[in-house]
Design a protein around this motif. Sequence first.
Motif, PDB file in Angstrom:
ATOM      1  N   LEU A 243       1.017  -1.159  -0.179  1.00  0.00           N
ATOM      2  CA  LEU A 243       0.164   0.022   0.021  1.00  0.00           C
ATOM      3  C   LEU A 243       0.776   1.490   0.002  1.00  0.00           C
ATOM      4  O   LEU A 243       0.583   2.218  -0.634  1.00  0.00           O
ATOM      5  CB  LEU A 243      -0.935   0.058   1.134  1.00  0.00           C
ATOM      6  CG  LEU A 243      -2.085  -1.013   1.177  1.00  0.00           C
ATOM      7  CD1 LEU A 243      -3.183  -0.921   2.287  1.00  0.00           C
ATOM      8  CD2 LEU A 243      -2.910  -0.861  -0.042  1.00  0.00           C
ATOM      9  N   SER A 244       1.933   1.230   0.847  1.00  0.00           N
ATOM     10  CA  SER A 244       2.854   2.424   0.818  1.00  0.00           C
ATOM     11  C   SER A 244       3.366   2.718  -0.486  1.00  0.00           C
ATOM     12  O   SER A 244       3.686   3.599  -1.032  1.00  0.00           O
ATOM     13  CB  SER A 244       3.741   2.430   1.979  1.00  0.00           C
ATOM     14  OG  SER A 244       4.803   1.301   1.577  1.00  0.00           O
ATOM     15  N   ASP A 247       0.994   4.243  -3.221  1.00  0.00           N
ATOM     16  CA  ASP A 247       0.706   5.654  -2.726  1.00  0.00           C
ATOM     17  C   ASP A 247       1.619   6.489  -3.832  1.00  0.00           C
ATOM     18  O   ASP A 247       1.352   7.349  -4.376  1.00  0.00           O
ATOM     19  CB  ASP A 247       0.632   6.111  -1.627  1.00  0.00           C
ATOM     20  CG  ASP A 247      -0.565   5.813  -0.678  1.00  0.00           C
ATOM     21  OD1 ASP A 247      -1.405   5.513  -1.243  1.00  0.00           O
ATOM     22  OD2 ASP A 247      -0.257   5.768   0.581  1.00  0.00           O
ATOM     23  N   ARG A 313       4.765  14.759   0.089  1.00  0.00           N
ATOM     24  CA  ARG A 313       5.486  13.318   0.565  1.00  0.00           C
ATOM     25  C   ARG A 313       6.964  13.717   0.646  1.00  0.00           C
ATOM     26  O   ARG A 313       7.543  13.228   1.567  1.00  0.00           O
ATOM     27  CB  ARG A 313       5.611  12.573  -1.007  1.00  0.00           C
ATOM     28  CG  ARG A 313       6.189  11.314  -0.883  1.00  0.00           C
ATOM     29  CD  ARG A 313       6.282  10.416  -2.235  1.00  0.00           C
ATOM     30  NE  ARG A 313       6.783   9.177  -2.075  1.00  0.00           N
ATOM     31  CZ  ARG A 313       8.174   8.946  -1.626  1.00  0.00           C
ATOM     32  NH1 ARG A 313       9.154   9.993  -1.804  1.00  0.00           N
ATOM     33  NH2 ARG A 313       8.668   7.565  -1.697  1.00  0.00           N
ATOM     34  N   PRO A 318       1.485  13.250   5.221  1.00  0.00           N
ATOM     35  CA  PRO A 318       0.489  12.323   4.774  1.00  0.00           C
ATOM     36  C   PRO A 318       0.162  12.686   3.381  1.00  0.00           C
ATOM     37  O   PRO A 318      -0.284  13.737   3.094  1.00  0.00           O
ATOM     38  CB  PRO A 318      -0.643  12.104   5.445  1.00  0.00           C
ATOM     39  CG  PRO A 318      -0.223  12.658   6.980  1.00  0.00           C
ATOM     40  CD  PRO A 318       0.857  13.580   6.767  1.00  0.00           C
ATOM     41  N   SER A 320      -1.742  10.110   1.050  1.00  0.00           N
ATOM     42  CA  SER A 320      -2.327   9.234   0.176  1.00  0.00           C
ATOM     43  C   SER A 320      -3.747   9.573  -0.405  1.00  0.00           C
ATOM     44  O   SER A 320      -4.037   9.490  -1.519  1.00  0.00           O
ATOM     45  CB  SER A 320      -2.624   8.128   1.313  1.00  0.00           C
ATOM     46  OG  SER A 320      -3.522   6.852   0.605  1.00  0.00           O
ATOM     47  N   LYS A 321      -4.510  10.476   0.162  1.00  0.00           N
ATOM     48  CA  LYS A 321      -5.673  11.114  -0.323  1.00  0.00           C
ATOM     49  C   LYS A 321      -5.450  12.074  -1.639  1.00  0.00           C
ATOM     50  O   LYS A 321      -5.993  11.781  -2.664  1.00  0.00           O
ATOM     51  CB  LYS A 321      -6.287  11.984   0.560  1.00  0.00           C
ATOM     52  CG  LYS A 321      -7.535  12.605  -0.127  1.00  0.00           C
ATOM     53  CD  LYS A 321      -8.187  13.734   1.086  1.00  0.00           C
ATOM     54  CE  LYS A 321      -7.420  14.816   1.165  1.00  0.00           C
ATOM     55  NZ  LYS A 321      -7.912  15.735   2.138  1.00  0.00           N
ATOM     56  N   GLN A 376      -9.965   4.659  -6.913  1.00  0.00           N
ATOM     57  CA  GLN A 376      -9.295   6.056  -6.269  1.00  0.00           C
ATOM     58  C   GLN A 376     -10.289   6.853  -5.739  1.00  0.00           C
ATOM     59  O   GLN A 376     -10.143   7.455  -4.724  1.00  0.00           O
ATOM     60  CB  GLN A 376      -8.588   6.576  -7.446  1.00  0.00           C
ATOM     61  CG  GLN A 376      -7.774   5.995  -8.219  1.00  0.00           C
ATOM     62  CD  GLN A 376      -6.397   5.447  -7.514  1.00  0.00           C
ATOM     63  OE1 GLN A 376      -6.103   6.009  -6.543  1.00  0.00           O
ATOM     64  NE2 GLN A 376      -6.103   4.201  -7.709  1.00  0.00           N
ATOM     65  N   VAL A 379     -10.905   5.426  -2.188  1.00  0.00           N
ATOM     66  CA  VAL A 379     -10.081   5.810  -1.312  1.00  0.00           C
ATOM     67  C   VAL A 379      -9.990   7.371  -0.916  1.00  0.00           C
ATOM     68  O   VAL A 379     -10.101   7.651   0.205  1.00  0.00           O
ATOM     69  CB  VAL A 379      -8.380   5.644  -2.055  1.00  0.00           C
ATOM     70  CG1 VAL A 379      -7.646   6.329  -1.261  1.00  0.00           C
ATOM     71  CG2 VAL A 379      -8.246   4.409  -2.437  1.00  0.00           C
ATOM     72  N   HIS A 383     -11.006   8.898   2.768  1.00  0.00           N
ATOM     73  CA  HIS A 383     -10.333   9.978   3.711  1.00  0.00           C
ATOM     74  C   HIS A 383     -11.408  11.149   4.042  1.00  0.00           C
ATOM     75  O   HIS A 383     -11.191  11.614   5.017  1.00  0.00           O
ATOM     76  CB  HIS A 383      -9.384  10.531   2.797  1.00  0.00           C
ATOM     77  CG  HIS A 383      -7.916   9.717   2.673  1.00  0.00           C
ATOM     78  ND1 HIS A 383      -7.214   9.865   3.794  1.00  0.00           N
ATOM     79  CD2 HIS A 383      -7.707   8.548   2.105  1.00  0.00           C
ATOM     80  CE1 HIS A 383      -6.223   8.679   3.550  1.00  0.00           C
ATOM     81  NE2 HIS A 383      -6.367   8.276   2.367  1.00  0.00           N
TER      82      HIS A 383
END
Length: 390
Positions: A243-244, A247, A313, A318, A320-321, A376, A379, A383
Amino acid sequence: MPDRAPQPVDRTLPTEEARDLIALVREIVQREIAPRAAEEEEAGRFPRELFSLLSESGLLGLPYDSEYGGGDQPYEVYLQVLEELAAARLTVGLGVSVHSLACHALANYGTKEQRGEYLAAMLGGGLLGAYCLSEPSSGSDAASLRTKAERDGDDWVITGTKAWITHGGVADFYTVLARSGGEGARGISAFLVPGDAEGLSAAAPEKKMGMKGSPTAQLHFDGVRVPDARRVGDEGQGFAIALSALDSGRLGIAACAIGVAQAALDESLDYATGRRQFGRPIADFQGLRFMLADMATKVEAGRALYLAAARLRDRGLPFSKEAAMAKLFCTDTAMQVATDAVQILGGYGYTADFPVERLMREAKVLQIVEGTNQIQRMVIARHLAGPESR
């Protein structure tokens, strides 16, 4: 119509080193990639020599630590390199993104000993990687994967089939997610598997509507034996590692998508300002001028979105969103802009004599890989509003 290099995009780059890097990428694009892109895609040729050149030029390990052969570049810069490459040939841009994805597990979760032994060759030693998560029966539902890794003394024995693997059959190493424990996400571990491992074989490449030069194939693991020293991270940590990586990988796809969109916009502008009807360039007609304005606005908005996520990043925040938003918006933009480009070129746009039909076919896959755009949206909504009650 002969291939031509993409038009340079004005970029805001943080350092002189980054500006020199983009200049190097543009030189490689103009000399080595763009002139033969259409011909090689039509022939379905995989450009392994180009990836060797990119490795020699230090472009396969840009976002990773220089201690292990990386380029120490922020994601903000790395993604703009991907955009430049993808604008010339998506097979190359996406290939670099996939290679970076394949290096992510070892670079971020490997032990110091593992990184010292393997990572330098992966980042700058001429090797090419692939990422093995999807299976014939588990795509979006990746946590239900069935490929097994069973402990046998100091080794693991991997058995199963992976599907939709970019560079399948031509990669030098594979980052493989396999079930080492019970059901669900917590029973998955990550392994670094050599491309020439005994018992590993690739099926014939898929026959795709686009990206014909990039092999996509199933991989069969028939009792592939891997030492425990090649397990990356803790047992059961594989799904979190995956998962990481995704992203970051989604940002790579977003940048590639904007590269494709920019190329389609460039072709549209070139054609519309040169093509004359009723005594004047067709770019003078309001209907086309508004299309071009909308296309350019979407491209700039997508670029701003992926760069904003990259800066989060780079700051260790964070993202991810924002990565999901960038992947969703940029790939939808690529599809829309490429479709509009075909429309602007009219009948010529529907022929292989002009590159926009290839760009349209290539744009479609970007809405699917690294999590479909429907995923997407899930996801992003998670969030915003939390997980569904059920």
